[in-house]
Design a protein around this motif. Structure first.
Motif, PDB file in Angstrom:
ATOM      1  N   GLN A   7       0.360  -1.385  -0.089  1.00 54.34           N
ATOM      2  CA  GLN A   7       0.059  -0.376  -0.234  1.00 54.34           C
ATOM      3  C   GLN A   7       0.697   1.283  -0.212  1.00 54.34           C
ATOM      4  N   THR A   8       0.330   2.262  -0.672  1.00 54.71           N
ATOM      5  CA  THR A   8       0.913   3.529  -0.306  1.00 54.71           C
ATOM      6  C   THR A   8       0.128   4.333   0.438  1.00 54.71           C
ATOM      7  N   ALA A   9       0.919   5.412   1.430  1.00 51.18           N
ATOM      8  CA  ALA A   9       1.029   6.083   2.199  1.00 51.18           C
ATOM      9  C   ALA A   9       1.470   7.252   2.167  1.00 51.18           C
ATOM     10  N   LEU A  10       0.559   8.009   1.870  1.00 48.97           N
ATOM     11  CA  LEU A  10       0.803   9.901   1.746  1.00 48.97           C
ATOM     12  C   LEU A  10       0.932  10.427   3.302  1.00 48.97           C
ATOM     13  N   ILE A  11       1.681  10.621   3.811  1.00 55.26           N
ATOM     14  CA  ILE A  11       1.656  11.419   4.864  1.00 55.26           C
ATOM     15  C   ILE A  11       2.302  12.256   5.326  1.00 55.26           C
ATOM     16  N   THR A  12       1.944  13.244   5.509  1.00 62.62           N
ATOM     17  CA  THR A  12       1.822  14.863   5.713  1.00 62.62           C
ATOM     18  C   THR A  12       2.877  15.682   7.356  1.00 62.62           C
ATOM     19  N   GLY A  13       3.353  16.168   6.466  1.00 62.90           N
ATOM     20  CA  GLY A  13       4.524  16.795   7.801  1.00 62.90           C
ATOM     21  C   GLY A  13       5.328  15.747   8.162  1.00 62.90           C
ATOM     22  N   ALA A  14       5.726  14.700   7.647  1.00 60.81           N
ATOM     23  CA  ALA A  14       7.146  13.364   7.821  1.00 60.81           C
ATOM     24  C   ALA A  14       8.306  13.951   7.937  1.00 60.81           C
ATOM     25  N   SER A  15       8.323  15.169   8.081  1.00 64.09           N
ATOM     26  CA  SER A  15       9.648  15.308   8.117  1.00 64.09           C
ATOM     27  C   SER A  15       9.861  14.806   9.596  1.00 64.09           C
ATOM     28  N   SER A  16       9.076  15.774  10.827  1.00 61.38           N
ATOM     29  CA  SER A  16      10.008  15.284  12.628  1.00 61.38           C
ATOM     30  C   SER A  16       8.356  14.755  12.969  1.00 61.38           C
ATOM     31  N   GLY A  17       8.745  14.589  14.417  1.00 57.41           N
ATOM     32  CA  GLY A  17       7.970  14.843  15.331  1.00 57.41           C
ATOM     33  C   GLY A  17       7.086  12.882  15.066  1.00 57.41           C
ATOM     34  N   TYR A  37       7.008  17.450   2.974  1.00 57.63           N
ATOM     35  CA  TYR A  37       7.192  18.064   4.692  1.00 57.63           C
ATOM     36  C   TYR A  37       7.307  19.388   3.856  1.00 57.63           C
ATOM     37  N   SER A  38       7.757  20.676   4.500  1.00 62.13           N
ATOM     38  CA  SER A  38       6.978  21.891   4.083  1.00 62.13           C
ATOM     39  C   SER A  38       8.718  22.725   3.639  1.00 62.13           C
ATOM     40  N   HIS A  39       8.757  22.669   4.905  1.00 62.81           N
ATOM     41  CA  HIS A  39      10.595  23.388   5.486  1.00 62.81           C
ATOM     42  C   HIS A  39      11.723  22.836   5.374  1.00 62.81           C
ATOM     43  N   SER A  40      11.722  21.739   6.634  1.00 61.35           N
ATOM     44  CA  SER A  40      12.525  20.682   6.504  1.00 61.35           C
ATOM     45  C   SER A  40      12.676  19.380   5.891  1.00 61.35           C
ATOM     46  N   GLU A  42      15.464  18.638   4.770  1.00 63.97           N
ATOM     47  CA  GLU A  42      16.722  17.859   6.319  1.00 63.97           C
ATOM     48  C   GLU A  42      15.914  16.916   6.735  1.00 63.97           C
ATOM     49  N   GLY A  43      15.060  17.572   7.138  1.00 61.28           N
ATOM     50  CA  GLY A  43      14.525  16.495   8.020  1.00 61.28           C
ATOM     51  C   GLY A  43      13.980  15.078   6.877  1.00 61.28           C
ATOM     52  N   ALA A  44      13.094  15.530   5.984  1.00 60.87           N
ATOM     53  CA  ALA A  44      12.485  14.261   5.522  1.00 60.87           C
ATOM     54  C   ALA A  44      13.551  13.733   4.317  1.00 60.87           C
ATOM     55  N   GLU A  45      14.514  14.254   4.366  1.00 62.56           N
ATOM     56  CA  GLU A  45      15.427  13.906   3.660  1.00 62.56           C
ATOM     57  C   GLU A  45      16.163  12.031   4.785  1.00 62.56           C
ATOM     58  N   GLU A  46      16.434  12.249   6.156  1.00 57.83           N
ATOM     59  CA  GLU A  46      16.481  11.686   7.814  1.00 57.83           C
ATOM     60  C   GLU A  46      14.813  10.562   7.320  1.00 57.83           C
ATOM     61  N   THR A  47      14.204  10.941   7.385  1.00 52.13           N
ATOM     62  CA  THR A  47      13.352  10.100   7.266  1.00 52.13           C
ATOM     63  C   THR A  47      13.284   9.088   5.657  1.00 52.13           C
ATOM     64  N   LEU A  48      13.605   9.929   5.055  1.00 50.81           N
ATOM     65  CA  LEU A  48      14.016   8.647   4.531  1.00 50.81           C
ATOM     66  C   LEU A  48      15.246   7.636   3.872  1.00 50.81           C
ATOM     67  N   GLN A  49      16.345   7.957   4.618  1.00 47.88           N
ATOM     68  CA  GLN A  49      17.521   7.466   4.635  1.00 47.88           C
ATOM     69  C   GLN A  49      16.715   6.047   6.292  1.00 47.88           C
ATOM     70  N   GLU A  50      16.329   6.662   7.118  1.00 44.66           N
ATOM     71  CA  GLU A  50      15.649   5.329   8.241  1.00 44.66           C
ATOM     72  C   GLU A  50      15.142   4.449   7.400  1.00 44.66           C
ATOM     73  N   ILE A  51      14.640   5.134   6.553  1.00 43.45           N
ATOM     74  CA  ILE A  51      13.227   3.859   6.042  1.00 43.45           C
ATOM     75  C   ILE A  51      13.761   2.860   5.182  1.00 43.45           C
ATOM     76  N   GLU A  52      14.583   4.381   4.093  1.00 46.57           N
ATOM     77  CA  GLU A  52      15.345   3.031   3.483  1.00 46.57           C
ATOM     78  C   GLU A  52      17.193   1.926   3.816  1.00 46.57           C
ATOM     79  N   SER A  53      17.230   2.534   5.113  1.00 46.02           N
ATOM     80  CA  SER A  53      18.066   1.432   5.813  1.00 46.02           C
ATOM     81  C   SER A  53      17.461   0.260   6.033  1.00 46.02           C
TER      82      SER A  53
END
Ligand code: NAD
Length: 266
Positions: A7-17, A37-40, A42-53
Motif C-alpha cells: 500500500q502507498t501512504a502519503l503522510i503530511t509533515g513527515a519530516s519530524s515528530g 514536508y514544508s520547510h525541512s 533535511e528532516g525529510a531526508e532523515e526519514t527517507l534514509q531511515e526507511i531505506e536503511s
C-alpha cells in the motif's frame, strides 16, 4: 504478511515528530511512503534514509498543505511514482500561541489554514483517488483510509491556544462528517488524538524539569508519549485489523482525557 504490504501512504509533515514516527512504522509494515514536508528538507531526508536503511521504499515531496495547487501536485507526483495512494495521514499541524486578547488575526488564520484547511485539501484529493481506483482486494478491504491527526484538545479546552484548540475541535467534526459521507464508497475516515508526545512542538515543556513534572500531573499513566506510540496506533487504524472502525477518534494519551484533577475527589 506485513499489515500494509504493497500500500502507498502519503503522510503530511513527515519530516519530524509524529509524522516521521508514523512514516517509519508504516514503512516497517510494508507500505511505500510519500514523505511530505514544508520547510525541512533535511528532516525529510532523515526519514527517507531511515526507511531505506531497513529496505523500505519512500519518496519526498515538498508541499504546503494549505495551498491547493501544491496539494494537487503532491498527489499527482505520488500517483505517478507509486501508482496510487491507499492511505492518507493528514498529520501536518502547527501552534502559534497567544492569549486570546493578544492573538493576531494573522496567527489565528495561519493555524486554521494549516491545521484545518490542510485537512480539507488533502482529504479531497485522497478521496478522489480512492473513488477512481476502488477496492483492490489483495491490498485492503477498503477503497482507502484517511487518518486525521487531531489532539486531546479536540475535547479539552486550552486557554492561551484558542486557534489550535479550535482547529482540533474542527477536525473532530470534519472527520465524522467525512466518514458519514464517504462510507458508501468503502472509504474509512478516523482520527488520532495524541496527548503529550515528545516532539519539537512541545520541547520547551519536556526539556524543562519543572515543566515536565507539572505535565506529568496531567498524565495518569505517568509517562510522556513517544512518536512510536502514535506510529503503532496509526498502523492499526490504516490496516484491515480495524476494518469495522469508522468515524472514530482514538485517544492515545496515557489517560489525559480522564479528568486527572478528579483523582482525589476533585
Ligand atoms: P512537529 O512540529 O514536529 O511536526 C509538525 C509537522 O508539520 C512538521 O513536519 C512541519 O514541517 C509540518 N508542517 C507545518 N506546516 C506545514 C505545511 N504548511 N505544510 C506541510 N507540512 C507542514 O510536531 P508534532 O508534534 O509531530 O505534530 C504533528 C501533529 O500532531 C500536529 O498536527 C499536532 O497538532 C499533532 N499533535 C501533537 C501532539 C504532541 O504532543 N506532540 C499532541 C497532539 C497532537
Amino acid at each position: 504478511m506485513k499489515r500494509l504490504q504493497g500500500q502507498t501512504a502519503l503522510i503530511t509533515g513527515a519530516s519530524s515528530g509524529l509524522g516521521q514516527g508514523i512514516a517509519l512504522a508504516m514503512a516497517r509494515e510494508g507500505a511505500q511512503i510519500c514523505i511530505n514536508y514544508s520547510h525541512s528538507q533535511e528532516g525529510a531526508e532523515e526519514t527517507l534514509q531511515e526507511i531505506e536503511s531497513f529496505g523500505g521504499k519512500a519518496m519526498i515531496v515538498q508541499a504546503d498543505v494549505s495551498k491547493q495547487p501544491a496539494v494537487k501536485a503532491m498527489f499527482q507526483k505520488t500517483i505517478q511514482t507509486f501508482g496510487t495512494v491507499d492511505i492518507l495521514v493528514s498529520n501536518a499541524g502547527i501552534q502559534k500561541d497567544a492569549s486570546f486578547l493578544d492573538m493576531s488575526l494573522e496567527d489565528w488564520q495561519k493555524v486554521l489554514d494549516i491545521n484545518l484547511t490542510g485537512q480539507f485539501l488533502c482529504a479531497q484529493e485522497a478521496a478522489r483517488e480512492f473513488m477512481r481506483r476502488g477496492i483492490v482486494k489483495e491490498r485492503s478491504q477498503a477503497a482507502g483510509k484517511i487518518i486525521c491527526m487531531s489532539s486531546v484538545h479536540d475535547i479539552i479546552p486550552w486557554a492561551g491556544h484558542i486557534n489550535y484548540a479550535t482547529t482540533k475541535g474542527g477536525v473532530l467534526m470534519f472527520m465524522k462528517t467525512l466518514a458519514q459521507e464517504l462510507s458508501p464508497y468503502k472509504i474509512r475516515v478516523n482520527a488520532l488524538s495524541p496527548g503529550a508526545i515528545k516532539t519539537r512542538i512541545n520541547e520547551s515543556v519536556w526539556k524543562d524539569e519543572h515543566e515536565r513534572k507539572q505535565l506529568l500531573k496531567l498524565i495518569p499513566y505517568q509517562r510522556i508519549g513517544e512518536p512510536e506510540d502514535i506510529g503503532k496506533a496509526a498502523v492499526w487504524l490504516a490496516s484491515d485489523e480495524s476494518d469495522y472502525v469508522q468515524g472514530q477518534t482514538i485517544y492515545v494519551d496515557g489517560g489525559m482525557t480522564l479528568y486527572p484533577g478528579f483523582v482525589d475527589n476533585g
